[in-house]
Design an enzyme around this catalytic site. Structure first.
Site, mmCIF file in Angstrom:
data_model
loop_
_atom_site.group_PDB
_atom_site.id
_atom_site.type_symbol
_atom_site.label_atom_id
_atom_site.label_comp_id
_atom_site.label_asym_id
_atom_site.label_seq_id
_atom_site.Cartn_x
_atom_site.Cartn_y
_atom_site.Cartn_z
ATOM 1 N N ASN A 9 0.864 -1.187 0.000
ATOM 2 C CA ASN A 9 0.000 0.000 0.000
ATOM 3 C C ASN A 9 0.895 1.230 0.000
ATOM 4 O O ASN A 9 1.502 1.567 1.020
ATOM 5 C CB ASN A 9 -0.903 -0.014 1.236
ATOM 6 N N LYS A 11 0.051 4.292 -0.228
ATOM 7 C CA LYS A 11 -0.591 5.459 0.389
ATOM 8 C C LYS A 11 -0.402 6.695 -0.512
ATOM 9 O O LYS A 11 -0.448 6.578 -1.735
ATOM 10 C CB LYS A 11 -0.085 5.657 1.810
ATOM 11 N N HIS A 95 -9.615 0.771 4.976
ATOM 12 C CA HIS A 95 -8.315 0.950 5.634
ATOM 13 C C HIS A 95 -8.484 1.835 6.864
ATOM 14 O O HIS A 95 -9.329 2.731 6.896
ATOM 15 C CB HIS A 95 -7.313 1.572 4.657
ATOM 16 N N GLU A 97 -6.957 4.261 8.007
ATOM 17 C CA GLU A 97 -6.862 5.707 7.781
ATOM 18 C C GLU A 97 -8.140 6.255 7.157
ATOM 19 O O GLU A 97 -8.518 7.396 7.420
ATOM 20 C CB GLU A 97 -5.635 6.009 6.916
ATOM 21 N N GLU A 167 -5.234 -5.044 10.735
ATOM 22 C CA GLU A 167 -4.333 -3.926 11.002
ATOM 23 C C GLU A 167 -4.516 -3.475 12.452
ATOM 24 O O GLU A 167 -5.497 -2.792 12.755
ATOM 25 C CB GLU A 167 -4.665 -2.708 10.154
ATOM 26 N N GLY A 173 2.537 2.595 11.079
ATOM 27 C CA GLY A 173 3.377 3.781 10.972
ATOM 28 C C GLY A 173 4.020 4.214 12.275
ATOM 29 O O GLY A 173 4.619 5.284 12.339
ATOM 30 N N SER A 208 3.208 -2.190 10.322
ATOM 31 C CA SER A 208 4.670 -2.056 10.414
ATOM 32 C C SER A 208 5.387 -3.363 10.082
ATOM 33 O O SER A 208 6.307 -3.784 10.787
ATOM 34 C CB SER A 208 5.079 -1.548 11.800
#
Length: 248
Positions: A9, A11, A95, A97, A167, A173, A208
């Protein structure tokens, strides 16, 4: 266990030059990875360029989001048919985010999952808990609700051939990562929640993932591969992670 899958991904990163360089390096390393499926999800502006570079290769192409609607007056949105038209096979749905920064709730994510299926895309359904939810012991309740929204709207058969990515939001991150036993515990819960059998989806770990922790994560019984963020932007790192999936 399903066939191993590793998805990058990207991003909101990359440029035209970086897309060419990164995909060229990945394609050069792909012949050594015949036992694992690999895909990348660039930003929308680079999907057409990526599709051209990947023509005839076994490196799959995905998008990072899609609209519920197939067409119409929806300024700024991109539909499933458009993604198929430019050569996408996969699409990320829900996702963390998108959920936390853009307010995508479980019902909307389920609608996007249904749209992906309707238009012939393989949805990668992202689920996971915040740090406060893990500390409160509600991880399974949170993820269960995220899964149930899709099951209630689309039915269990909709998961056949789909992908679910766990996730842990607290590990995305941040440099933190769930331990292999932590990842396995949640993956086992997901597997039991959606049911085992012919319709069992591929389960990925995302949070991560790096070359130095991938092998331990992918060795877990219910972890079929990874959804990789930052490390997918560095060809050597991403290929190392793919090799870790291949070795399982």
């Amino acid at each position: 266990m399903s066939r191993s899958l590793v998805v990058g991904n990207w991003k909101m990163h990359a440029s035209r030059a970086q897309v060419t360089d990164l995909l060229s390096a990945l394609l050069a390393g792909m012949p050594r990875l015949d036992g694992v499926d690999v895909a990348v999800c660039p930003p929308y502006p680079y999907l057409q360029q990526a599709a051209g570079l990947l023509t005839g290769s076994r490196l799959g192409l995905g998008a990072q989001n899609l609209a519920v609607e197939a067409s119409g007056a929806h300024t700024g949105e991109v539909s499933g048919p458009m993604l198929v038209d430019v050569g996408c096979r996969y699409v990320l749905v829900g996702h963390s985010e998108r959920r936390s920064l853009y307010g995508e709730h479980n019902a909307l994510v389920a609608q996007k999952f249904r749209a992906a299926r309707q238009h012939g895309l393989v949805p990668i359904l992202c689920v996971g808990e915040q740090l406060a939810e893990r500390e409160a012991g509600t991880t399974e309740r949170v993820i269960g609700a995220q899964l149930d929204a899709v099951l209630d709207l689309c039915g269990g058969d909709s998961l056949a051939g789909a992908v679910i990515a766990y996730e842990p939001v607290w590990a995305i991150g941040t440099g933190q990562v769930a331990t292999p036993p932590q990842a396995q515990a949640v993956h086992r819960f997901i597997r039991e929640r959606v049911g085992r059998g012919a319709a069992t989806p591929t389960l990925l770990y995302g949070g991560s993932v790096k070359p130095d922790n991938a092998a331990g994560l992918f060795a877990q019984a219910d972890v079929d591969g990874g959804l990789v963020g930052g490390a997918s932007l560095v060809a050597d790192q991403f290929l190392s992670i793919c090799k870790a999936a291949f070795s399982q």
